[in-house]
Design an enzyme around this catalytic site. Sequence first.
Site, PDB file in Angstrom:
ATOM      1  N   HIS A  82       0.844  -1.177   0.000  1.00  0.00           N
ATOM      2  CA  HIS A  82       0.000   0.000   0.000  1.00  0.00           C
ATOM      3  C   HIS A  82       0.886   1.236   0.000  1.00  0.00           C
ATOM      4  CE1 HIS A  82      -3.829  -2.041   0.722  1.00  0.00           C
ATOM      5  NE2 HIS A  82      -3.157  -2.845   1.541  1.00  0.00           N
ATOM      6  N   CYS A 117      -0.301   2.545  -4.370  1.00  0.00           N
ATOM      7  CA  CYS A 117      -1.156   3.666  -4.742  1.00  0.00           C
ATOM      8  C   CYS A 117      -0.339   4.959  -4.728  1.00  0.00           C
ATOM      9  CB  CYS A 117      -2.332   3.796  -3.786  1.00  0.00           C
ATOM     10  SG  CYS A 117      -3.520   2.451  -3.883  1.00  0.00           S
TER      11      CYS A 117
END
Length: 490
Positions: A171, A213
Amino acid sequence: MDRYPAAFFLLLLLLLLLLLPLLLAHASRNPIRLPSDRSADLRIGRDDAVGAKWAVLIAGSRGFYNYRHQADICHAYQIMKNGGLKDENIIIFMYDDIAKHVENPRPGIIINHPEGGDVYAGVPKDYVGDDVNVNNFFAVLLGNRTALTGGSGKVVDSGPNDHIFIFYSDHGGPGVLGMPTFPYLYADDLIDVLKKKHVSGTYKSMVFYLEACESGSIFEGLLPEDINIYATTASNAYESSWGTYCPGLYPSPPPEFYTCLGDLYSVAWMEDSDKHNLRTETLKQQYQLVKTRTAVNDTYLFGSHVMEYGELELNMQNLFLYVGSNPANENATFIDDNSLSSFSKAAVNQRDADLIYFWHKYQKAREGSSHKLNAQKELLEVISHRLHIDNSIEFIGKLLFSSKQGSEVLKTVRPAGQPLVDDWSCLKSMVRTFEAHCGSLSQYGMKHMRSLANICNVGISKEMMAEVSAEACISIPASQWSSLQKGFSA
């Protein structure tokens, strides 16, 4: 002298002139080597006099709902191993809580494709559990054994002719990458370490593949173009990356799995590497194929913009220089339009992949069982934490900038080529101030790093931030997601 007439010496001179080019050619291929030169070639991991290949593979998450990140890293290891890299030159960071997890339907096995085999077999356990942290990653990259805390002790002991490949899957958020431990990895700190590595003169070139991301924000306006580093990212500086092989999507994982098996960008470059001759395929060719697949037929509806940064001229090099090449593929012919499989609606936003996991876990649990109740509790806690973080950031924006301008200020994206924030110390201070009053951002809350960066960019003081955070967050929710037991993320 009378015994050797002038004609003899003339013939001898002519013979030497004829042989001289051959002697020079032999010398260029077989130069005289000093003992020190030969010993340098025999350093651990040295493949040849040109330089060794080094790989650092990092899964920055933990938990079965993040299965895909460790699956990505294990798959990458198999590519390096099949490509001829030695284990002493491959350094693995992974929490290692997936293969033997109680929820793993195939105990001791990890797969990265619905029909794929075990990618966990043989993977070195270099840095696992809480040893997967920012400090150890930086120490490994810089070859600084004295700075390590735990782990195998392996570091990138590279020389000036060596090539380094880094793959990071996790992430992320604007300017930040996740870790299973705190603090998280911030872009400015990473770039500083890459610069130090360059100044040390201990590599010839480096390639960095980044799955996260907003991963473009890690290099945007920060990575120099003259330190022999080429980087590609799963997304640009302001969009999410995508998980794939997820339950309910096509292609789906085997029915016994209720978690995503891989990430779209990651499986794109690895499935390409699995089938091509990497002695002839270039970084640029792979970048183009991965970019096309990750764009999902140029729709970007369930995909992202794969980006490249740094010294772009390096992308003309062959992949073999960094990851080796499987001998089984030596007869494979690269074709420019040999695009990888692309499926519409085959991916899920990285930040929603855990929701899919918790939802399917709840759905599959037997009615009336304790498993059903626990799954329901986990799902509700995840959703509640998300609402708490989103509402808190939104409220802080309104308190600082008014109801009309709050959202606009927090969501402002700086022009391409500019870094996320001017003062990274301010950003980290704002993160700690927010978390002290509102609880941990956690992997979901990283999405709000741009808001906190913009608060710095407009000149809000730490004191003012503390005041409005205290007003916005009367208490910290009790769930594990909001807990600060493990410390601050900055």
